[in-house]
Enzyme design. Structure first.
Site, PDB file in Angstrom:
ATOM      1  N   ASN A   8     -23.852  52.734  51.404  1.00  0.00           N
ATOM      2  CA  ASN A   8     -23.835  52.336  49.999  1.00  0.00           C
ATOM      3  C   ASN A   8     -24.316  50.889  49.948  1.00  0.00           C
ATOM      4  OD1 ASN A   8     -23.331  51.753  47.358  1.00  0.00           O
ATOM      5  ND2 ASN A   8     -21.161  52.313  47.402  1.00  0.00           N
ATOM      6  N   LYS A  15     -22.037  48.787  52.406  1.00  0.00           N
ATOM      7  CA  LYS A  15     -20.879  49.485  52.968  1.00  0.00           C
ATOM      8  C   LYS A  15     -21.382  50.667  53.770  1.00  0.00           C
ATOM      9  CE  LYS A  15     -17.736  48.642  49.161  1.00  0.00           C
ATOM     10  NZ  LYS A  15     -17.765  49.142  47.812  1.00  0.00           N
ATOM     11  N   ARG A 115     -26.321  56.424  49.197  1.00  0.00           N
ATOM     12  CA  ARG A 115     -25.904  56.591  47.814  1.00  0.00           C
ATOM     13  C   ARG A 115     -26.966  55.933  46.932  1.00  0.00           C
ATOM     14  NH1 ARG A 115     -21.767  53.024  44.405  1.00  0.00           N
ATOM     15  NH2 ARG A 115     -21.716  54.350  42.578  1.00  0.00           N
ATOM     16  N   HIS A 204     -20.653  58.680  39.149  1.00  0.00           N
ATOM     17  CA  HIS A 204     -19.557  59.112  40.045  1.00  0.00           C
ATOM     18  C   HIS A 204     -19.692  60.591  40.405  1.00  0.00           C
ATOM     19  CE1 HIS A 204     -16.750  55.863  38.095  1.00  0.00           C
ATOM     20  NE2 HIS A 204     -17.317  55.379  39.196  1.00  0.00           N
ATOM     21  N   ALA A 235     -11.985  51.016  39.480  1.00  0.00           N
ATOM     22  CA  ALA A 235     -12.465  49.868  38.706  1.00  0.00           C
ATOM     23  C   ALA A 235     -13.483  50.374  37.678  1.00  0.00           C
ATOM     24  CB  ALA A 235     -13.089  48.847  39.637  1.00  0.00           C
ATOM     25  N   GLY A 236     -14.338  51.293  38.125  1.00  0.00           N
ATOM     26  CA  GLY A 236     -15.161  52.074  37.198  1.00  0.00           C
ATOM     27  C   GLY A 236     -14.419  53.390  36.999  1.00  0.00           C
ATOM     28  N   ARG A 265     -15.401  46.879  32.209  1.00  0.00           N
ATOM     29  CA  ARG A 265     -16.374  47.497  31.288  1.00  0.00           C
ATOM     30  C   ARG A 265     -15.667  48.018  30.054  1.00  0.00           C
ATOM     31  NH1 ARG A 265     -19.081  51.413  35.595  1.00  0.00           N
ATOM     32  NH2 ARG A 265     -18.386  50.018  37.244  1.00  0.00           N
ATOM     33  N   ASP A 307      -7.199  44.019  37.173  1.00  0.00           N
ATOM     34  CA  ASP A 307      -6.560  44.897  38.160  1.00  0.00           C
ATOM     35  C   ASP A 307      -5.316  45.557  37.555  1.00  0.00           C
ATOM     36  OD1 ASP A 307      -5.020  45.922  40.387  1.00  0.00           O
ATOM     37  OD2 ASP A 307      -6.295  44.691  41.678  1.00  0.00           O
ATOM     38  N   MET A 308      -5.316  46.872  37.563  1.00  0.00           N
ATOM     39  CA  MET A 308      -4.210  47.623  36.957  1.00  0.00           C
ATOM     40  C   MET A 308      -2.852  47.229  37.553  1.00  0.00           C
ATOM     41  SD  MET A 308      -3.289  49.706  34.720  1.00  0.00           S
ATOM     42  CE  MET A 308      -4.585  50.735  34.046  1.00  0.00           C
ATOM     43  N   ARG A 309      -2.820  46.910  38.851  1.00  0.00           N
ATOM     44  CA  ARG A 309      -1.544  46.531  39.475  1.00  0.00           C
ATOM     45  C   ARG A 309      -0.944  45.306  38.788  1.00  0.00           C
ATOM     46  NH1 ARG A 309      -4.257  47.080  45.284  1.00  0.00           N
ATOM     47  NH2 ARG A 309      -5.921  46.350  43.946  1.00  0.00           N
ATOM     48  N   GLY A 354      -9.058  54.530  42.930  1.00  0.00           N
ATOM     49  CA  GLY A 354      -8.004  53.516  43.097  1.00  0.00           C
ATOM     50  C   GLY A 354      -6.763  53.721  42.241  1.00  0.00           C
ATOM     51  N   GLU A 407     -16.489  60.113  49.028  1.00  0.00           N
ATOM     52  CA  GLU A 407     -17.925  60.197  48.764  1.00  0.00           C
ATOM     53  C   GLU A 407     -18.734  60.141  50.055  1.00  0.00           C
ATOM     54  OE1 GLU A 407     -18.523  57.838  44.717  1.00  0.00           O
ATOM     55  OE2 GLU A 407     -16.748  57.233  45.812  1.00  0.00           O
TER      56      GLU A 407
END
Ligand code: AMP
Length: 419
Positions: A8, A15, A115, A204, A235-236, A265, A307-309, A354, A407
């Site tokens: 990726n 990555k 990717r 995705h 995150a997306g 976003r 960040d949701m956390r 995530g 993925e």
């Protein structure tokens, strides 16, 4: 045994995951960040079963070291050094895989799957990269200006260093090419579709395809007989209605900006409001796009974090954080409702990425709101993180499944299938 690399490539990062195929065993994974800088960071994680024990602790250079993981089974190589471009990054990475004994020779890598973010209408499945495929990926940069050029750069760099390995492009959009035109067309003058390809492509796709197939396996059913809603919440974030094993509709649009609220976003916004704000604030097109892509979503609403956390941690004391979480969940509920109506029912909801894999509270908030159509949460099972499990009760009419996405494995499988 043949090894396949799933890649990726981003504009300043790369990555990768190296898998033994067809055994589907991950033997190394890593990332090179800050490509183009004097302090690029290389991280490679690899397992204890790799041939040849290696030095643990500091190697000769200060910034280069290998550490053992807590359980003593895995190792992590880290280095900070100047890396000028993708070619040099990949060369360094392959050399290091050899030095660390993970591969003996570059030629062991017989396939590389890349990717690619935008495949437009040209690609409805993964393909072997030819000159004409590369040229199309270049041309599709109009649809994904931040991603496709970097993806193409990664492909070219690998082709130079591993000329004999099969090079395969795996597109984020392919899975959604099955959407019917009533779902992919916007209600705009038709000529913009024929002239510019102005339509919904989704994203995705590799993740939705993977978790949908796993869901069918877990349910012991044929994928082609199921109505699934796959929720990739990272995150997306995107949500897909998968009917008869195909993407029927998805929340992302012409670009990955559309759909539900994401980390930074905005998701769906009335187009005329964008123009209104842009004019009042005196913003250029690029500045407005940056606000919609990087400063909106959970970050924009909460004003504190993307960040949701972080938001869940403070939602009892911070009204903005609470509101951001509420809007995030509410947008998801609306899409799920739409897709149940579109498919005429649903057999299972699948949570991944995530937030979907790790956040029991978010999963609970979503499922509790959907109890009217026969989904019931098993609150104990829902405490699980990051592993495949059914999180609905045995009497739940509609199933809820937690399935970590993979993925890279999907990319490696596509390479195998094209060998
Ligand atoms: P991804 O893009 O799939 O890597 O997901 C990254 C996002 O997952 C992060 O920005 C976090 O918001 C979210 N995340 C990761 N772990 C948790 C967790 N335990 N609880 C809530 N959100 C999480």
């Amino acid at each position: 045994m043949a090894k396949t690399m799933a890649v990726n490539a981003g504009s300043s990062s790369l990555k990768f995951q190296l898998l033994e195929m067809p055994a589907e065993q991950v033997i190394a994974q890593g990332v090179i960040e800050r490509i183009g800088m004097d302090d690029a960071i290389v991280t490679i994680k690899y397992g204890a079963d790799v041939q040849g024990e290696r030095l643990i602790g500091h190697l000769e250079e200060d910034d280069e070291h290998v550490t053992l993981s807590k359980n003593g089974k895995g190792k992590k190589y880290e280095n900070v050094l100047a890396i000028k471009d993708h070619q040099q990054a990949i060369n360094f990475m392959l050399q290091k895989l050899t030095d660390l004994g993970i591969i003996q020779d570059f030629n062991e890598i017989t396939g590389v799957g890349h990717r690619v973010v935008a495949g437009g209408e040209w690609f409805n499945h993964s393909v072997v990269v030819t000159d004409s495929v590369l040229e199309k990926i270049d041309r599709l940069a109009d649809y994904a200006p931040l991603h496709n050029p970097a993806n193409a750069m990664g492909i070219r760099a690998f082709q130079k260093l591993l000329p004999d390995a099969l090079s395969v492009a795996v597109f984020d959009t392919s899975f959604h090419q099955s959407m019917p035109e009533e779902n992919y067309l916007y209600s705009l003058p038709y000529e913009y579709y024929t002239r510019y390809g102005a339509r919904k492509y989704g994203a995705h796709g590799t993740s939705h395809r993977y978790v949908a197939a796993r869901a069918a396996d877990m349910m012991g059913k044929d994928l082609s007989s199921l109505k699934l809603i796959t929720l990739h919440l990272g995150a997306g974030a995107s949500i897909t209605a998968v009917k008869d094993g195909k993407s029927l509709d998805t929340s992302m649009g012409f670009s990955p900006l559309a759909g539900v609220t994401m980390a930074t976003r905005s998701g769906d916004v009335d187009a005329s409001l964008v123009y209104y704000i842009q004019e009042r604030e005196g913003l250029t097109n690029d500045e407005m796009l940056t606000i919609l892509n990087k400063k909106s979503g959970l970050l924009g609403l909460s004003t504190i974090s993307s960040d949701m956390r972080d938001l869940l941690d403070v939602q009892d004391t911070n009204d903005h954080a609470k509101l951001a979480v509420k809007i995030f969940v509410n947008r998801i509920i609306k899409y799920v409702g739409q897709y149940i109506a579109e498919m005429g029912g649903v057999d299972a909801l699948v949570f991944t990425a995530g937030i979907g894999e790790n956040s029991a509270p978010i999963r609970q908030m979503i499922i509790d709101r959907l109890s009217y159509f026969g989904i019931e949460l098993d609150t104990d099972a829902n405490q699980t993180r990051g592993q495949e499990i059914e999180i609905s009760t045995s009497s739940s009419r509609v199933k809820a499944l937690l399935i970590p996405t993979n993925e890279e494995l999907m990319i490696a499988r596509d390479v195998e299938a094209l060998k």
